[in-house]
Design a protein around this motif. Structure first.
Motif, short mmCIF file in Angstrom:
data_model
loop_
_atom_site.label_atom_id
_atom_site.label_comp_id
_atom_site.label_asym_id
_atom_site.label_seq_id
_atom_site.Cartn_x
_atom_site.Cartn_y
_atom_site.Cartn_z
N THR B 331 0.86 -1.25 -0.06
CA THR B 331 -0.09 -0.08 -0.20
C THR B 331 0.94 1.26 0.02
O THR B 331 0.52 2.28 -0.75
CB THR B 331 -0.91 0.11 1.23
OG1 THR B 331 -1.75 -1.24 1.07
CG2 THR B 331 -1.82 1.01 1.07
N HIS B 335 1.02 4.13 -2.96
CA HIS B 335 0.83 5.41 -2.72
C HIS B 335 2.07 6.28 -3.24
O HIS B 335 1.87 7.43 -3.94
CB HIS B 335 0.77 5.67 -1.08
CG HIS B 335 0.62 7.26 -0.84
ND1 HIS B 335 1.77 8.04 -0.81
CD2 HIS B 335 -0.63 8.11 -0.76
CE1 HIS B 335 1.38 9.32 -0.62
NE2 HIS B 335 -0.23 9.28 -0.44
N TYR B 356 -3.89 2.39 -5.55
CA TYR B 356 -3.80 2.86 -4.13
C TYR B 356 -4.91 2.64 -3.45
O TYR B 356 -5.09 2.14 -2.29
CB TYR B 356 -3.04 4.24 -4.14
CG TYR B 356 -3.20 4.67 -2.70
CD1 TYR B 356 -2.39 4.19 -1.73
CD2 TYR B 356 -3.99 5.81 -2.36
CE1 TYR B 356 -2.64 4.78 -0.30
CE2 TYR B 356 -4.25 6.40 -1.08
CZ TYR B 356 -3.23 5.68 -0.20
OH TYR B 356 -3.40 6.23 1.17
N LEU B 359 -6.12 -0.85 -2.57
CA LEU B 359 -5.20 -1.40 -1.28
C LEU B 359 -5.69 -0.65 -0.05
O LEU B 359 -5.54 -1.28 1.02
CB LEU B 359 -3.69 -1.14 -1.65
CG LEU B 359 -3.16 -2.45 -2.73
CD1 LEU B 359 -1.85 -1.45 -3.26
CD2 LEU B 359 -2.93 -3.34 -2.03
N LYS B 360 -6.01 0.61 -0.12
CA LYS B 360 -6.35 1.41 0.84
C LYS B 360 -7.71 0.78 1.60
O LYS B 360 -7.74 0.59 2.75
CB LYS B 360 -6.49 2.83 0.59
CG LYS B 360 -6.84 3.63 1.74
CD LYS B 360 -5.69 4.11 2.82
CE LYS B 360 -5.68 5.09 3.68
NZ LYS B 360 -6.96 5.20 4.47
#
Lengths: 157, 422
Positions: B331, B335, B356, B359-360
């Motif tokens: 993650t 980013h 991102y 995954l976040k």
């Protein structure tokens, strides 16, 4: 808008490039003008740089908004640029950022009430062997611990 | 160890002209000024040496230099890429701080070979200590008459300037770097035309990494074969490796190509007390992650790392022990690419955001059963579909993390928490 001293500094950069390529100095010109204006760039400052380098205002604005080193709203006298990327993260940067936020009573992105300090999470600063680390001004501080951070921050005036 | 770029490291004022010259520095440049070297000889030696681009792409330096139209009647440029910023990489910073003259001499030699009388060293904006060091070295070199016009009454001229970045990873991509040097947003150019034909200010330009330039003087002083013999087949010489993460003594090491990963790990003091090795990213955040087993069997050279399933990249070895949550790590990397994508190509601009955000959402406990397939699909659509390599660089970690540590992602999605950290 741009002081005589700043103009002299900008001229030193202009001298490095071919005579018809003054615009190559724009990145440094913006930094110099930013440093003179409480570390942030107003539309007027951007236009002043454009005028000085004979560039269209929009071209300078593009540069000023593309690169991370420029600020477009008020920041602290000191910006603590804390690396949170992989090598620093593996060495506990998230906990240290939380420690710093708590100590200063601000979240990343905010400025302390006295206008002295703001904290910014930044991507890799290229000092991974010294992780965790942050930058203040020209200086890198490496192998940080909570105690070391306290000492550095307490010394900021 | 520390034979080439780091050879002055343990000496007094390692960055000074005096120390550099005491170690044989500028002997090649002085020979060139006396007419004792031809450009063809230098290119041959570089080809023999097996030196490949140290910035990550690994393109043979001698071959690259031979592409320049040296007889074209126009200004030509040599540019050094010191825009170091790939997570895990911090070797060029130390070359600039501790051995800046090797970069100056390497660039000057490049200028002679390619008939380019002007050079720029593009240093990332945050590297102020290295910048001042390099500026100091430039001053020394000019004062000694090693830079400037018609040096030592020869027909050779070389002027060298620094340029500072302002915080953009993408400017490490060579054509984005040129755009930036021209005072524009750092957005990569379409190739062709290649910089050797249309580069800085539209003129023929060659861009090399800091470590590549710093390696050149010694190669020519001691011979291409000497350098080749330090390394292994297809990977000549020695290379700087930045060993960081969960090791006891993180540091930069200049070791022969072909050194075993196991030995390199030992040099860095091994994995932290009480922990075992879990994963290794061998060449910087853009290169595929490896399991401990694959890494422990690997040798540190282009072919050795490729055989293990990854790439040598910039030699940035990131060590992760058994306390590492691979979902969290990926993650963070996602980013990075989301933040650093220049926004020019849709697959990268939008795709890095998708990677991102998905995954976040897994990290936030809101992962969905088909998120792994979604991530795989997005990375596959970025791969190979962008102007520059940043797209691929964003995609490769995703594919390799999911392939090697899929269970951790499945667990996070199912339980809403980390399999490792709880």
């Amino acid at each position: 808008m741009i002081s005589t001293t700043a103009k002299k500094q900008i001229d030193n950069w202009i001298a490095k490039y071919p005579t018809d390529r003054k615009s190559s100095a724009v990145m440094e010109a913006l930094k110099i003008v930013q440093a003179e204006n409480e570390n942030s760039l107003t539309p007027e400052a951007i236009q002043a740089v454009a005028d000085y380098l004979d560039m269209p205002g929009i071209s300078v604005a593009e540069v000023a908004t593309f690169y991370e080193n420029y600020n477009h709203r008020p920041v602290g006298k000191h910006t603590i640029r804390f690396c949170h990327n992989i090598s620093c993260m593996l060495n506990g940067s998230d906990d240290l950022i939380a420690h710093l936020e708590k100590k200063l009573g601000v979240k990343t992105g905010e400025v302390t009430k006295d206008g002295l300090i703001n904290v910014k999470k930044v991507e890799c600063l290229g000092a991974c062997v010294g992780a965790p680390m942050f930058q203040i001004g020209d200086q890198y501080y490496e192998n940080l611990t909570a105690d070391k951070i306290d000492e550095i921050v307490d010394g900021l005036k | 160890m520390n034979e080439v770029c780091f050879k002055t490291l343990d000496q007094k004022d390692p960055w000074s002209l005096k120390t550099y010259e005491a170690n044989g520095g500028y002997s090649v440049w002085r020979k060139i000024l006396k007419g004792e070297f031809t450009p063809e000889q230098i290119i041959d030696e570089l080809k023999t040496s097996g030196l490949r681009g140290r910035g990550g792409a690994g393109f043979p330096t001698g071959l690259k230099w031979s592409f320049m139209p040296r007889n074209a009647d126009m200004q030509k440029y040599v540019v050094c890429n010191s825009d170091e910023g790939e997570p895990g990489t911090c070797k060029d910073r130390d070359i600039l701080r501790y051995n800046p003259h090797s970069v100056i001499e390497g660039m000057a030699i490049g200028g002679f070979v390619m008939n380019a009388t002007k050079g720029y060293n593009y240093i990332r904006g945050e590297f102020m200590e290295p910048f001042y060091r390099f500026e100091g070295a430039l001053k020394e070199a000019y004062a000694e008459g090693l830079l400037g016009e018609n040096l030592y009454d020869s027909s050779v001229s070389f002027d060298l300037y620094t340029h500072l970045g302002a915080g953009a990873y993408i400017c490490g991509e060579e054509t984005a770097l040129l755009e930036s040097l021209e005072g524009k947003k750092g957005q990569p150019r379409f190739k062709p035309p290649f910089p050797a034909n249309v580069g800085l200010f539209g003129m023929p330009t060659t861009i090399n990494n800091t470590e590549s330039f710093a390696s050149v003087p010694d190669i020519l002083a001691k011979g291409g074969q000497w350098f080749a013999d330090i390394g292994v087949e297809n990977s000549g010489g020695c290379k700087l490796f930045s060993v960081t993460g969960h090791v006891n003594e993180p540091a930069n090491f200049e070791v022969p190509m072909g050194t075993s990963f196991k030995d390199l790990l030992e040099m860095a003091g091994g994995v932290r007390e009480g922990h075992t090795l879990k994963a290794v990213i061998p060449g910087g955040s853009s290169t595929p992650v490896l399991t401990a087993e694959a890494a422990m069997a690997m040798t540190m050279d282009y072919d050795g790392i490729e055989k293990a399933g990854s790439m040598l990249g910039a030699g940035s070895v990131i060590i992760m022990d058994d306390s590492t949550c691979m979902v969290e790590t990926l993650t963070r990397l996602a980013h990075f690419y989301y933040d650093e994508s220049c926004g020019q190509c849709t697959p990268c601009r939008e795709g890095t955001g998708w990677l991102y955000r998905v995954l976040k959402r897994i990290m936030d406990g809101n992962g969905k059963a088909d998120d792994i397939d979604l991530l795989m699909g997005v990375q596959d659509k970025i791969m190979g579909n962008t102007i520059c390599a940043l797209g691929d660089a964003a995609a490769m970690p995703v594919e390799s993390f999911l392939r090697n540590f899929r269970k951790e992602f499945e667990y996070y999605i199912e339980h809403g928490k980390s399999m490792v950290k709880g």
